[in-house]
Design a protein around this motif. Structure first.
Motif, PDB file in Angstrom:
ATOM      1  N   ARG A 161       0.822  -1.209   0.000  1.00  0.00           N
ATOM      2  CA  ARG A 161       0.000   0.000   0.000  1.00  0.00           C
ATOM      3  C   ARG A 161       0.861   1.266   0.000  1.00  0.00           C
ATOM      4  O   ARG A 161       0.488   2.281  -0.603  1.00  0.00           O
ATOM      5  CB  ARG A 161      -0.921   0.025   1.226  1.00  0.00           C
ATOM      6  N   GLY A 162       1.983   1.184   0.670  1.00  0.00           N
ATOM      7  CA  GLY A 162       2.855   2.355   0.759  1.00  0.00           C
ATOM      8  C   GLY A 162       3.724   2.562  -0.466  1.00  0.00           C
ATOM      9  O   GLY A 162       3.731   3.642  -1.062  1.00  0.00           O
ATOM     10  N   PHE A 163       4.431   1.512  -0.868  1.00  0.00           N
ATOM     11  CA  PHE A 163       5.422   1.655  -1.938  1.00  0.00           C
ATOM     12  C   PHE A 163       4.820   1.584  -3.339  1.00  0.00           C
ATOM     13  O   PHE A 163       5.469   1.983  -4.303  1.00  0.00           O
ATOM     14  CB  PHE A 163       6.513   0.597  -1.791  1.00  0.00           C
ATOM     15  N   TYR A 164       3.606   1.078  -3.468  1.00  0.00           N
ATOM     16  CA  TYR A 164       2.971   0.987  -4.781  1.00  0.00           C
ATOM     17  C   TYR A 164       1.823   1.988  -4.931  1.00  0.00           C
ATOM     18  O   TYR A 164       1.011   1.861  -5.843  1.00  0.00           O
ATOM     19  CB  TYR A 164       2.456  -0.427  -5.039  1.00  0.00           C
ATOM     20  N   SER A 165       1.783   2.966  -4.070  1.00  0.00           N
ATOM     21  CA  SER A 165       0.704   3.950  -4.131  1.00  0.00           C
ATOM     22  C   SER A 165       1.050   5.074  -5.108  1.00  0.00           C
ATOM     23  O   SER A 165       2.220   5.356  -5.375  1.00  0.00           O
ATOM     24  CB  SER A 165       0.459   4.546  -2.742  1.00  0.00           C
ATOM     25  N   LYS A 166       0.017   5.705  -5.623  1.00  0.00           N
ATOM     26  CA  LYS A 166       0.231   6.853  -6.521  1.00  0.00           C
ATOM     27  C   LYS A 166       0.835   8.025  -5.761  1.00  0.00           C
ATOM     28  O   LYS A 166       1.539   8.866  -6.343  1.00  0.00           O
ATOM     29  CB  LYS A 166      -1.076   7.247  -7.193  1.00  0.00           C
ATOM     30  N   GLU A 167       0.583   8.091  -4.460  1.00  0.00           N
ATOM     31  CA  GLU A 167       1.173   9.158  -3.658  1.00  0.00           C
ATOM     32  C   GLU A 167       2.690   8.997  -3.536  1.00  0.00           C
ATOM     33  O   GLU A 167       3.419   9.997  -3.542  1.00  0.00           O
ATOM     34  CB  GLU A 167       0.545   9.178  -2.257  1.00  0.00           C
ATOM     35  N   PHE A 168       3.143   7.751  -3.430  1.00  0.00           N
ATOM     36  CA  PHE A 168       4.588   7.511  -3.369  1.00  0.00           C
ATOM     37  C   PHE A 168       5.247   7.925  -4.684  1.00  0.00           C
ATOM     38  O   PHE A 168       6.309   8.551  -4.699  1.00  0.00           O
ATOM     39  CB  PHE A 168       4.863   6.036  -3.075  1.00  0.00           C
ATOM     40  N   ILE A 169       4.607   7.575  -5.789  1.00  0.00           N
ATOM     41  CA  ILE A 169       5.116   7.965  -7.105  1.00  0.00           C
ATOM     42  C   ILE A 169       5.126   9.487  -7.238  1.00  0.00           C
ATOM     43  O   ILE A 169       6.081  10.080  -7.766  1.00  0.00           O
ATOM     44  CB  ILE A 169       4.271   7.329  -8.224  1.00  0.00           C
ATOM     45  N   ALA A 170       4.067  10.141  -6.748  1.00  0.00           N
ATOM     46  CA  ALA A 170       3.995  11.604  -6.813  1.00  0.00           C
ATOM     47  C   ALA A 170       5.121  12.243  -6.012  1.00  0.00           C
ATOM     48  O   ALA A 170       5.717  13.245  -6.441  1.00  0.00           O
ATOM     49  CB  ALA A 170       2.639  12.077  -6.291  1.00  0.00           C
ATOM     50  N   SER A 171       5.438  11.668  -4.861  1.00  0.00           N
ATOM     51  CA  SER A 171       6.527  12.186  -4.040  1.00  0.00           C
ATOM     52  C   SER A 171       7.865  12.035  -4.754  1.00  0.00           C
ATOM     53  O   SER A 171       8.702  12.946  -4.734  1.00  0.00           O
ATOM     54  CB  SER A 171       6.563  11.465  -2.689  1.00  0.00           C
ATOM     55  N   LEU A 172       8.065  10.890  -5.405  1.00  0.00           N
ATOM     56  CA  LEU A 172       9.297  10.673  -6.161  1.00  0.00           C
ATOM     57  C   LEU A 172       9.413  11.648  -7.327  1.00  0.00           C
ATOM     58  O   LEU A 172      10.500  12.160  -7.621  1.00  0.00           O
ATOM     59  CB  LEU A 172       9.354   9.233  -6.678  1.00  0.00           C
ATOM     60  N   ILE A 173       8.299  11.889  -8.000  1.00  0.00           N
ATOM     61  CA  ILE A 173       8.306  12.818  -9.134  1.00  0.00           C
ATOM     62  C   ILE A 173       8.623  14.236  -8.660  1.00  0.00           C
ATOM     63  O   ILE A 173       9.414  14.961  -9.286  1.00  0.00           O
ATOM     64  CB  ILE A 173       6.954  12.785  -9.873  1.00  0.00           C
ATOM     65  N   LEU A 174       8.015  14.635  -7.547  1.00  0.00           N
ATOM     66  CA  LEU A 174       8.258  15.969  -7.001  1.00  0.00           C
ATOM     67  C   LEU A 174       9.720  16.138  -6.595  1.00  0.00           C
ATOM     68  O   LEU A 174      10.377  17.118  -6.981  1.00  0.00           O
ATOM     69  CB  LEU A 174       7.339  16.214  -5.809  1.00  0.00           C
ATOM     70  N   GLY A 175      10.229  15.195  -5.825  1.00  0.00           N
ATOM     71  CA  GLY A 175      11.622  15.281  -5.398  1.00  0.00           C
ATOM     72  C   GLY A 175      12.592  15.087  -6.535  1.00  0.00           C
ATOM     73  O   GLY A 175      13.619  15.783  -6.628  1.00  0.00           O
ATOM     74  N   GLY A 176      12.284  14.138  -7.434  1.00  0.00           N
ATOM     75  CA  GLY A 176      13.145  13.900  -8.582  1.00  0.00           C
ATOM     76  C   GLY A 176      13.177  15.090  -9.522  1.00  0.00           C
ATOM     77  O   GLY A 176      14.225  15.399 -10.117  1.00  0.00           O
ATOM     78  N   GLY A 177      12.035  15.775  -9.667  1.00  0.00           N
ATOM     79  CA  GLY A 177      11.989  16.969 -10.506  1.00  0.00           C
ATOM     80  C   GLY A 177      12.876  18.075  -9.955  1.00  0.00           C
ATOM     81  O   GLY A 177      13.550  18.795 -10.709  1.00  0.00           O
ATOM     82  N   LEU A 178      12.889  18.209  -8.636  1.00  0.00           N
ATOM     83  CA  LEU A 178      13.747  19.202  -7.992  1.00  0.00           C
ATOM     84  C   LEU A 178      15.227  18.867  -8.221  1.00  0.00           C
ATOM     85  O   LEU A 178      16.044  19.753  -8.503  1.00  0.00           O
ATOM     86  CB  LEU A 178      13.444  19.243  -6.496  1.00  0.00           C
ATOM     87  N   ALA A 179      15.559  17.579  -8.109  1.00  0.00           N
ATOM     88  CA  ALA A 179      16.931  17.141  -8.339  1.00  0.00           C
ATOM     89  C   ALA A 179      17.359  17.344  -9.785  1.00  0.00           C
ATOM     90  O   ALA A 179      18.494  17.759 -10.071  1.00  0.00           O
ATOM     91  CB  ALA A 179      17.070  15.674  -7.948  1.00  0.00           C
ATOM     92  N   LEU A 180      16.461  17.055 -10.714  1.00  0.00           N
ATOM     93  CA  LEU A 180      16.751  17.235 -12.138  1.00  0.00           C
ATOM     94  C   LEU A 180      16.904  18.704 -12.487  1.00  0.00           C
ATOM     95  O   LEU A 180      17.770  19.079 -13.296  1.00  0.00           O
ATOM     96  CB  LEU A 180      15.638  16.598 -12.972  1.00  0.00           C
ATOM     97  N   TRP A 181      16.056  19.536 -11.906  1.00  0.00           N
ATOM     98  CA  TRP A 181      16.141  20.985 -12.121  1.00  0.00           C
ATOM     99  C   TRP A 181      17.523  21.499 -11.699  1.00  0.00           C
ATOM    100  O   TRP A 181      18.147  22.298 -12.404  1.00  0.00           O
ATOM    101  CB  TRP A 181      15.024  21.669 -11.341  1.00  0.00           C
ATOM    102  N   HIS A 182      17.991  21.049 -10.547  1.00  0.00           N
ATOM    103  CA  HIS A 182      19.316  21.453 -10.066  1.00  0.00           C
ATOM    104  C   HIS A 182      20.402  21.007 -11.037  1.00  0.00           C
ATOM    105  O   HIS A 182      21.330  21.779 -11.356  1.00  0.00           O
ATOM    106  CB  HIS A 182      19.573  20.851  -8.685  1.00  0.00           C
ATOM    107  N   PHE A 183      20.297  19.786 -11.529  1.00  0.00           N
ATOM    108  CA  PHE A 183      21.308  19.250 -12.451  1.00  0.00           C
ATOM    109  C   PHE A 183      21.345  20.052 -13.753  1.00  0.00           C
ATOM    110  O   PHE A 183      22.425  20.394 -14.255  1.00  0.00           O
ATOM    111  CB  PHE A 183      21.010  17.781 -12.744  1.00  0.00           C
ATOM    112  N   ILE A 184      20.179  20.350 -14.292  1.00  0.00           N
ATOM    113  CA  ILE A 184      20.110  21.094 -15.550  1.00  0.00           C
ATOM    114  C   ILE A 184      20.708  22.493 -15.393  1.00  0.00           C
ATOM    115  O   ILE A 184      21.384  23.005 -16.297  1.00  0.00           O
ATOM    116  CB  ILE A 184      18.648  21.183 -16.044  1.00  0.00           C
TER     117      ILE A 184
END
Length: 275
Positions: free
Chosen positions: A11-34
């Motif tokens: 329920r935790g690791f396969y939830s859409k909320e977990f994916i949304a959190s990864l996208i939000l944090g990953g987007g911030l990390a990618l923005w910094h890299f770019i």
């Protein structure tokens, strides 16, 4: 109990909320890299003709080693939110849907709350540390892990830090250590949701409670000039040595209070069971 734990993990690791959190944090990390990768390449090319500049750009430019970047500032501010988003509202939803009544027939309430606490900790820690790992991974694919030169102004790590020597000799291990700290603090912030779920009227209050508590904690500590001891401050790799007198012993006191508060529902249910 093991089967329930597996279900809650899914329920935790396969939830859409977990994916949304990864996208939000990953987007911030990618923005910094770019934004900073071109600057790093420029510094690297300049260092090849200047013996006084360290070619080890990697550990000074990534998000966790770059205190001047807006992405790094936002990342450490929203860690409580990233941690709570994947699974923070789970207990609130279980209470509102009466799902817990079905679970309490099969197992003790204290055991179920303990499972909730563990899954909150694991999902929250994973979501919190993912942006940092992803950002460093991006930079490791571009810049070499060259030896660090002591005294280079590229790195904001001073010799007053208790792990400054580790940074000079083993910078990757130094950052891996901070990944563990981010995971732990992120996990603890996520577990706050377990306590708030029993008293909150709305789901968004549960999700934002760790974020609000973080600001409250920083405000209270700043009144006594102890803001450097805040959990989201001492987990910043670039803060190593900048706050003279800050020790992990002092910061651990604040962290211990977090653990006791977040674990209160489990202990309360356990005491009722014994009583």
């Amino acid at each position: 109990m093991r089967d329930v734990f597996k279900v809650e993990l899914r329920r935790g690791f396969y939830s859409k909320e977990f994916i949304a959190s990864l996208i939000l944090g990953g987007g911030l990390a990618l923005w910094h890299f770019i934004e900073y990768m071109p600057l790093g390449k420029m510094l690297l090319s300049h260092s090849e003709t200047n013996i006084f500049k360290s070619p080890s750009i990697l550990f000074g430019i990534w998000m966790g080693g770059n205190p001047s970047s807006v992405q790094s500032y936002y990342y450490f501010i929203i860690i409580p939110l990233l941690a709570a988003l994947p699974y923070g509202a789970s207990m609130y939803r279980d209470l509102k849907s009466k799902y817990v009544n079905t679970i309490y027939i099969r197992m003790e309430k204290s055991n179920y709350l303990f499972i909730k606490w563990c899954v909150l900790f694991l999902t929250g820690g994973s979501a919190a540390v993912f942006p940092a790992i992803f950002n460093l991974f991006l930079y490791m694919n571009v810049f070499p892990m060259s030896p660090i030169q002591i005294g280079d102004s590229m790195f904001p790590i001073l010799d007053t830090g208790i792990f400054s020597q580790l940074f000079v000799e083993h910078p990757l291990l130094f950052n891996l250590f901070y990944f563990v700290l981010i995971f732990i603090i992120g996990g603890l912030y996520a577990t706050f949701c377990l306590s708030i779920a029993f008293i909150a009227e709305y789901e968004f209050i549960v999700l934002f409670s760790p974020f609000i508590m973080n600001f409250f904690l920083i405000t209270v500590l700043s009144i006594f000039n102890f803001e450097a001891f805040g959990p989201t401050n001492f987990i910043k790799p670039y803060s190593e040595g900048l706050d003279i007198g800050v020790t992990f012993l002092k910061s651990s006191i604040v962290t211990l209070i977090m653990i006791l508060f977040s674990f209160y529902p489990v202990m309360s249910a356990y005491r009722k069971k014994k009583g």
